[in-house]
Design a protein around this motif. Sequence first.
Motif, PDB file in Angstrom:
ATOM      1  N   ALA A  39       1.474  40.092  29.798  1.00 58.34           N
ATOM      2  CA  ALA A  39       2.781  39.708  30.080  1.00 58.34           C
ATOM      3  C   ALA A  39       2.871  38.840  31.178  1.00 58.34           C
ATOM      4  N   LEU A  40       2.178  39.112  32.169  1.00 59.69           N
ATOM      5  CA  LEU A  40       2.108  38.271  33.318  1.00 59.69           C
ATOM      6  C   LEU A  40       1.556  36.921  33.007  1.00 59.69           C
ATOM      7  N   THR A  41       0.937  36.857  32.011  1.00 54.94           N
ATOM      8  CA  THR A  41       0.043  35.368  31.846  1.00 54.94           C
ATOM      9  C   THR A  41       0.746  34.596  30.610  1.00 54.94           C
ATOM     10  N   VAL A  42       1.936  35.195  30.126  1.00 56.44           N
ATOM     11  CA  VAL A  42       2.427  34.245  29.222  1.00 56.44           C
ATOM     12  C   VAL A  42       3.099  32.937  30.160  1.00 56.44           C
ATOM     13  N   PRO A  43       2.937  31.640  29.652  1.00 57.32           N
ATOM     14  CA  PRO A  43       3.046  30.509  30.356  1.00 57.32           C
ATOM     15  C   PRO A  43       4.553  30.470  30.686  1.00 57.32           C
ATOM     16  N   ALA A  44       5.006  30.173  31.796  1.00 53.84           N
ATOM     17  CA  ALA A  44       6.330  30.424  32.436  1.00 53.84           C
ATOM     18  C   ALA A  44       6.605  29.135  33.277  1.00 53.84           C
ATOM     19  N   HIS A  45       7.953  28.620  33.273  1.00 54.28           N
ATOM     20  CA  HIS A  45       8.419  27.581  34.277  1.00 54.28           C
ATOM     21  C   HIS A  45       9.421  28.270  35.158  1.00 54.28           C
ATOM     22  N   VAL A  46       9.736  29.312  34.882  1.00 55.10           N
ATOM     23  CA  VAL A  46      10.879  30.404  35.786  1.00 55.10           C
ATOM     24  C   VAL A  46      10.163  31.785  35.783  1.00 55.10           C
ATOM     25  N   LEU A  47      10.644  32.687  36.849  1.00 57.78           N
ATOM     26  CA  LEU A  47      10.225  34.081  36.875  1.00 57.78           C
ATOM     27  C   LEU A  47      11.169  34.786  36.186  1.00 57.78           C
ATOM     28  N   LYS A  87      -5.359  42.084  41.279  1.00 57.33           N
ATOM     29  CA  LYS A  87      -4.700  40.863  41.634  1.00 57.33           C
ATOM     30  C   LYS A  87      -4.095  40.247  40.484  1.00 57.33           C
ATOM     31  N   ILE A  88      -3.180  39.461  40.605  1.00 55.28           N
ATOM     32  CA  ILE A  88      -2.432  38.713  39.563  1.00 55.28           C
ATOM     33  C   ILE A  88      -3.502  37.953  38.857  1.00 55.28           C
ATOM     34  N   PRO A  89      -3.623  37.947  37.375  1.00 49.61           N
ATOM     35  CA  PRO A  89      -4.744  37.110  36.842  1.00 49.61           C
ATOM     36  C   PRO A  89      -4.604  35.847  37.038  1.00 49.61           C
ATOM     37  N   LYS A  90      -6.001  35.083  37.276  1.00 40.88           N
ATOM     38  CA  LYS A  90      -5.929  33.643  37.874  1.00 40.88           C
ATOM     39  C   LYS A  90      -5.248  32.720  36.722  1.00 40.88           C
ATOM     40  N   HIS A  91      -5.122  33.168  35.345  1.00 39.15           N
ATOM     41  CA  HIS A  91      -4.541  32.294  34.663  1.00 39.15           C
ATOM     42  C   HIS A  91      -2.874  32.345  34.378  1.00 39.15           C
ATOM     43  N   ALA A  92      -2.342  33.244  35.427  1.00 37.65           N
ATOM     44  CA  ALA A  92      -0.897  33.327  35.203  1.00 37.65           C
ATOM     45  C   ALA A  92      -0.325  31.989  35.843  1.00 37.65           C
ATOM     46  N   SER A  93       0.893  31.706  35.309  1.00 41.43           N
ATOM     47  CA  SER A  93       1.605  30.417  35.680  1.00 41.43           C
ATOM     48  C   SER A  93       1.708  30.342  37.122  1.00 41.43           C
ATOM     49  N   VAL A  94       1.617  28.976  37.854  1.00 41.62           N
ATOM     50  CA  VAL A  94       1.928  29.001  39.134  1.00 41.62           C
ATOM     51  C   VAL A  94       3.125  29.622  39.694  1.00 41.62           C
ATOM     52  N   VAL A  95       4.399  29.703  38.918  1.00 41.48           N
ATOM     53  CA  VAL A  95       5.528  29.987  39.493  1.00 41.48           C
ATOM     54  C   VAL A  95       5.221  31.480  39.504  1.00 41.48           C
ATOM     55  N   VAL A  96       4.583  32.218  38.595  1.00 38.33           N
ATOM     56  CA  VAL A  96       4.446  33.623  38.624  1.00 38.33           C
ATOM     57  C   VAL A  96       3.432  34.037  39.627  1.00 38.33           C
ATOM     58  N   SER A  97       2.195  33.535  39.970  1.00 33.48           N
ATOM     59  CA  SER A  97       1.469  33.726  40.849  1.00 33.48           C
ATOM     60  C   SER A  97       1.933  33.495  42.516  1.00 33.48           C
ATOM     61  N   ARG A  98       2.858  32.517  42.505  1.00 37.76           N
ATOM     62  CA  ARG A  98       3.209  32.216  44.003  1.00 37.76           C
ATOM     63  C   ARG A  98       4.313  33.295  44.311  1.00 37.76           C
TER      64      ARG A  98
END
Lengths: 424, 188
Positions: free
Chosen positions: A203-211, A235-246
């Motif tokens: 769920a965390l790594t589904v590609p996203a532009h918004v949280l 940790k948040i998975p490395k391949h999560a979208s930038v908006v998610v990991s930030r």
Amino acid sequence: MQHLVDTIKRKTDDGELDKLVTELDQNLDKIRMSVSKLSPRIFETLPIANYTLGLCYLIATKAVIGTPKEDTIFMMQRILQEFDVKQARLASRKFGVIINIFTKQKIEDNQAKLVMPLLLSVLNKFQISKHHLTPIHSAYLSCALTCKRYAAASKLLKHQILEIEPSITGLTPKDMLLFYYYGGMVHCGLKNWDEAVRFFSIALTVPAHVLSSIVIESFKKYLLVGYLAEGKILKIPKHASVVVSRSLESFATQYIDFLNTLTSGEKMGKDFMRSTKSNETFKKDNTIGLTLQCIEAKKRRKIQELTSTYLTIGLSNIAELVNVNEKEVESLLLQMIENGEIRATISQRDAMVVFTDADDQTIEEAMKELNSKMAEAVELSNRMKEMDKKVSLSGEYICHTLPLTGDFSSSTITGASSNGDHFD
Amino acid sequence: MNNNKKEQIEKGITQLIQNSDYDSLLATLELYDHDGLLNNDYAFAYKCYLLSYLIAQDLNNARFLWKRMLTMKLDDESRQLHQVLVGMWKRQPKDVHASLQWQWSSKLLPLITKCQSNYRQYIVALLSRAYSDIHLHNLSDMIGLSEDEAKAFVLEHEWTVSGDYMITSKSRQPTEDPSNLNQITKQA
């Protein structure tokens, strides 16, 4: 309305389903203005099995306007019971809307348990294969969680999801997020922590532009079950979208603080337990149960750490190190041996514990495990080959690679035209 | 009509119990439950359902089934079954055995006997794995038998006696079948 009905009838009877889809998509405003008078009598003019496509558009449009009334719910139920698969797949987005609104309404009316058999039969009919994800998956899991039918939910989750084809299934990003969130919750209920971590991390790594709020809630659970599964803060998975990991961590500060306290090595007294139980954030998020399990798990983690230092140790020493009484230690050790968390042998006579290495598997057990892993590997390899073939034959891939390679040989061009893909 | 349906379901359940087919019993009850065929007043079916989970040691699903049963009118027998579940959940074998000592209805007795027997076997297997030696008194508490009966029971499982303690058997016996070894070699 009559014009719409005539169009649906004419185009469906002429077999022009693709054109009908285009025309209906272009006239959504007209449909919205006409559906107020839509009633179950429409089925007399447009039998469901023959005109599923058009009916999906009409009923879905009516369903999203305000709270669906009884006759709209009835129409949605009828269409789910009698739909034509081919037409439903062509109107997959509208079909997905009907599924979601119908399920939501039934849950609000405390009828989740009655709807589950219908959703399962819709799923079995509609899905392309057991490995394809559809909007019906998340709807079914939502009902299962509401009426606590975890056994039924876990049967659905046994099938690995390997394909998503939104154009055929009508799957939306929200459906996908909800599937993995609900799936994680089912595994939490069944205490399958490793699987719960896997679901929440997807769920965390589904590609996203918004949280999304679903991702935020998934992250909170991910942290807690991560501790239960692995004894550390994941940790948040490395391949999560930038908006998610930030931005995700800022929404779960209380959880991170809680887990930092657990992993700090400090002894925790009854105050910590009390403050956890009364924490407003955990109460609001319904995660008190998981947090209390994390506190319990800390004792077990401490015992697990002892296995890397000691071969033999007294029960009283363990009690002192783990800060519990001796009777509780024995009971805890027994529980951990039962769950396979440690391998140890207790001697009541000597009041000692001997930590052992992994038990020797019997050859039969090893064979069974080996055969099952090999079958999994072979299936995965076959799927990879199919996917590789599909990608290399797709027009989009060929368009991207042609300018790079400068290869205009007929073998590369033939592949694209064979499945009807169009070049830009 | 509703009574007919209830009778048919109970007849099916009774048949499966008579055949000692507990796996099919659980699968059938799960299906009936999923398809909405079990009404809230089907007390016998629900008790068999709960017992089937206990026999299978599927405590998570038993727990969730109990939460659903709380919306029904529960009799003393159902509540007693819940006590068995609580004992198993809290891993207190002594409480489990105590809870199983009750005046059960005759229709449920075969399932209770099976549950008790399965649980006893499960505990003995666990104790074999977890203990090198255990005091006879503790053993007797954990398997719900008197000390003499407990001693006789575990001696049949290749345990031995040493004073007041029972020495467990670590009975993991690797298979000697050479064809299995050959298969592993080939696949390697």
